[in-house]
Design a protein around this motif. Structure first.
Motif, PDB file in Angstrom:
ATOM      1  N   UNK A 196       0.965  -1.013   0.070  1.00 37.60           N
ATOM      2  CA  UNK A 196       0.128  -0.225   0.129  1.00 37.60           C
ATOM      3  C   UNK A 196       0.647   1.233  -0.074  1.00 37.60           C
ATOM      4  N   UNK A 197       1.891   1.327   0.742  1.00 39.97           N
ATOM      5  CA  UNK A 197       2.897   2.387   0.723  1.00 39.97           C
ATOM      6  C   UNK A 197       3.350   2.673  -0.505  1.00 39.97           C
ATOM      7  N   UNK A 198       3.799   1.661  -1.256  1.00 39.11           N
ATOM      8  CA  UNK A 198       4.399   1.693  -2.713  1.00 39.11           C
ATOM      9  C   UNK A 198       3.382   2.347  -3.589  1.00 39.11           C
ATOM     10  N   UNK A 199       2.061   1.702  -3.757  1.00 37.64           N
ATOM     11  CA  UNK A 199       1.124   2.541  -4.527  1.00 37.64           C
ATOM     12  C   UNK A 199       0.798   3.891  -4.158  1.00 37.64           C
ATOM     13  N   UNK A 200       0.889   4.322  -2.921  1.00 37.20           N
ATOM     14  CA  UNK A 200       0.626   5.739  -2.312  1.00 37.20           C
ATOM     15  C   UNK A 200       1.859   6.584  -2.920  1.00 37.20           C
ATOM     16  N   UNK A 201       2.970   5.893  -2.878  1.00 36.37           N
ATOM     17  CA  UNK A 201       4.290   6.705  -3.294  1.00 36.37           C
ATOM     18  C   UNK A 201       4.223   6.860  -4.792  1.00 36.37           C
ATOM     19  N   UNK A 202       3.703   5.905  -5.608  1.00 36.14           N
ATOM     20  CA  UNK A 202       3.364   6.409  -7.050  1.00 36.14           C
ATOM     21  C   UNK A 202       2.405   7.558  -7.301  1.00 36.14           C
ATOM     22  N   UNK A 203       1.494   7.533  -6.340  1.00 41.85           N
ATOM     23  CA  UNK A 203       0.548   8.537  -6.320  1.00 41.85           C
ATOM     24  C   UNK A 203       1.021  10.046  -6.181  1.00 41.85           C
ATOM     25  N   UNK A 204       1.797  10.073  -5.286  1.00 39.10           N
ATOM     26  CA  UNK A 204       2.525  11.096  -4.882  1.00 39.10           C
ATOM     27  C   UNK A 204       3.721  11.635  -6.040  1.00 39.10           C
ATOM     28  N   UNK A 205       4.333  10.406  -6.591  1.00 38.97           N
ATOM     29  CA  UNK A 205       5.172  10.816  -7.509  1.00 38.97           C
ATOM     30  C   UNK A 205       4.572  11.432  -8.788  1.00 38.97           C
ATOM     31  N   UNK A 206       3.577  11.121  -9.035  1.00 38.12           N
ATOM     32  CA  UNK A 206       2.952  11.368 -10.126  1.00 38.12           C
ATOM     33  C   UNK A 206       2.519  13.275 -10.182  1.00 38.12           C
ATOM     34  N   UNK A 207       1.893  13.248  -8.605  1.00 38.11           N
ATOM     35  CA  UNK A 207       1.798  14.748  -8.556  1.00 38.11           C
ATOM     36  C   UNK A 207       3.078  15.713  -8.504  1.00 38.11           C
ATOM     37  N   UNK A 208       4.183  15.186  -8.129  1.00 40.60           N
ATOM     38  CA  UNK A 208       5.425  15.910  -7.904  1.00 40.60           C
ATOM     39  C   UNK A 208       6.068  15.942  -9.364  1.00 40.60           C
ATOM     40  N   UNK A 209       5.699  14.873 -10.410  1.00 41.30           N
ATOM     41  CA  UNK A 209       6.662  14.907 -11.643  1.00 41.30           C
ATOM     42  C   UNK A 209       6.189  16.101 -12.402  1.00 41.30           C
ATOM     43  N   UNK A 210       4.889  16.369 -12.733  1.00 41.73           N
ATOM     44  CA  UNK A 210       4.693  17.310 -13.644  1.00 41.73           C
ATOM     45  C   UNK A 210       5.294  17.316 -14.930  1.00 41.73           C
ATOM     46  N   UNK A 211       5.294  16.288 -15.659  1.00 41.26           N
ATOM     47  CA  UNK A 211       5.664  15.777 -16.887  1.00 41.26           C
ATOM     48  C   UNK A 211       4.935  14.551 -17.578  1.00 41.26           C
ATOM     49  N   UNK A 212       5.343  14.402 -18.610  1.00 40.45           N
ATOM     50  CA  UNK A 212       4.762  13.061 -19.301  1.00 40.45           C
ATOM     51  C   UNK A 212       3.378  13.171 -19.172  1.00 40.45           C
ATOM     52  N   UNK A 213       2.732  12.117 -18.856  1.00 42.12           N
ATOM     53  CA  UNK A 213       1.107  11.757 -18.862  1.00 42.12           C
ATOM     54  C   UNK A 213       0.596  12.710 -17.763  1.00 42.12           C
ATOM     55  N   UNK A 214       1.581  13.078 -16.698  1.00 42.06           N
ATOM     56  CA  UNK A 214       1.179  13.647 -15.572  1.00 42.06           C
ATOM     57  C   UNK A 214       1.442  15.254 -15.377  1.00 42.06           C
ATOM     58  N   UNK A 215       1.485  15.850 -16.530  1.00 41.12           N
ATOM     59  CA  UNK A 215       1.740  17.244 -16.571  1.00 41.12           C
ATOM     60  C   UNK A 215       0.342  18.138 -16.144  1.00 41.12           C
ATOM     61  N   UNK A 216       0.610  18.922 -15.425  1.00 42.29           N
ATOM     62  CA  UNK A 216      -0.671  19.870 -15.171  1.00 42.29           C
ATOM     63  C   UNK A 216      -1.396  19.554 -13.864  1.00 42.29           C
ATOM     64  N   UNK A 217      -0.963  18.221 -13.276  1.00 44.09           N
ATOM     65  CA  UNK A 217      -1.878  17.851 -11.992  1.00 44.09           C
ATOM     66  C   UNK A 217      -1.329  18.589 -10.943  1.00 44.09           C
TER      67      UNK A 217
END
Length: 146
Positions: A30-51
């Motif tokens: 569960x921690x690893x899944x949560x980490x991916x969610x936070x990473x997507x917010x922090x990334x601001x690139x690729x498929x996750x730009x503008x979140x």
């Protein structure tokens, strides 16, 4: 300082998603899944730009479908978060990161062996049934920021 800005609604939302996507993989899964969610917010690139929020990440649609299967299908996602999941969510939002999800922006359960790439992105490792993938080097600096 937290990795991303969040409020109690975000804690509840990410906790529900962590349980829905990885309850069978225990706290670490569960921690690893949560980490991916936070990473997507922090990334601001690729498929996750503008979140701009945890809600944006969890309810993101791509190709007409929600990015997370649990939102699409409902399962445990629409059940209230329990105390243990809320505590795990707060850990992820504040500081928690670990390989193979440390820099990952994608994960999935292939019901078999993990492919070496996922939509062209390199495999970083597996935890129980989930395979984790991070961006190709030098394509998304935001994924590697704390």
């Amino acid at each position: 300082m937290a990795r991303v800005a969040y409020n109690q609604k975000d804690v509840n939302l990410i906790a529900r998603m962590m349980r829905a996507e990885a309850v069978g993989e225990g706290r670490m899964g569960m921690l690893m899944v949560g980490n991916v969610i936070v990473n997507r917010l922090r990334a601001n690139c690729l498929d996750f730009e503008g979140l701009t929020s945890i809600r944006d990440v969890i309810f993101q649609t791509q190709g007409g479908n929600y990015s997370f299967e649990a939102v699409q299908k409902g399962n445990l996602f629409y059940s209230p978060a329990r105390g243990v999941e809320k505590r795990l969510a707060e850990q992820v939002l504040k500081y928690w990161r670990k390989h193979p999800a440390k820099y990952a922006l994608w994960y999935f359960n292939p019901y078999g062996e993990c492919p070496p790439t996922w939509f062209g992105q390199p495999f970083t490792g597996q935890y129980k049934e989930h395979c984790y993938y991070e961006p190709i080097a030098n394509t998304c600096e935001g994924a590697y920021r704390y």
